[in-house]
Write an enzyme that holds these catalytic residues in place. Structure first.
Site: not given
Ligand code: GLN
Length: 213
Positions: A77, A168, A170
């Protein structure tokens, strides 16, 4: 040994998944923490915050240097955003994989969702995925393989040394992505592919054992 970047974001959840596979996992905060690492996970969190902390603590240069020495990287992410070569509308941070990402591409935090999807290269059965204010991978370069393509975006991809997932693993009972990354790092997980699809002993509060004093 695999490190988890411990500046901000979901660190203990990654450590828990790695340990369930018998992989030694360490928190990485300082330059000396990089010694003996085969791989580093950059966790999800908030990419703008992580970008700043990487520069403030001088960790960005160390990741770039260790990558040249063969360190494998996995960004989940926000971590995938930091590794991307192009972030739409913003300058890139580490630029270590030729992908383009669009931040917050699904909407706000309330548009977060879970799904069960087949990722054949990683798991023999469909696995649960959790997307939290995720980015979309909107383009990949020639040296990047797509692991999971959905209707109008790519959710997981990899180059020789870098894995990126916009979701994610995890935060789910599945250990397959951690197993896949450990193998990419040249390590030997103690669990086979079939048993790592779902760890029945995991629950969403498993990570709280790290808070015990
Ligand atoms: N939207 C977040 C960002 O731009 C990322 C969200 C996440 O890691 N779950 O950093």
């Amino acid at each position: 040994m695999i490190g988890v970047l411990d500046l901000q974001g979901d660190v203990v959840e990654h450590i828990d998944h790695l340990e369930r596979l018998g992989i030694t996992a360490v928190r990485v905060k300082e330059p000396s923490d990089f010694e003996h690492l085969a791989g580093l996970i950059i966790p999800g969190g908030e990419s703008t915050c992580l970008f700043r902390l990487l520069n403030i603590f001088g960790i960005r240069e160390i990741i770039l240097r260790e990558f040249q020495r063969g360190l494998k990287l996995w960004g989940t992410c926000a971590g995938a955003i930091l590794l991307a070569g192009k972030i739409i509308g913003e300058p890139p941070c580490l630029s270590l994989i030729d992908i383009e990402v669009q931040k917050n591409a699904f909407g706000s935090q309330l548009d977060s969702f879970t799904a069960e999807v087949a990722v054949p290269r990683v798991a023999p059965k469909p696995i649960p995925l959790t997307f939290i204010r995720a980015p979309k991978i909107t383009r990949v370069g020639r040296d990047v393989d797509v692991l999971l393509r959905q209707s109008d975006y790519i959710a997981a991809a990899e180059s020789h040394n870098v894995l990126v997932t916009v979701f994610h693993p995890e935060l789910t009972p599945s250990l397959v992505f951690h197993r896949y990354f450990a193998l990419k790092c040249g390590l030997k997980p103690s669990m086979d592919e079939e048993s790592s699809v779902i760890d029945p002993t995991w629950n969403s509060r498993s990570w709280t054992r790290y808070a015990r004093l």
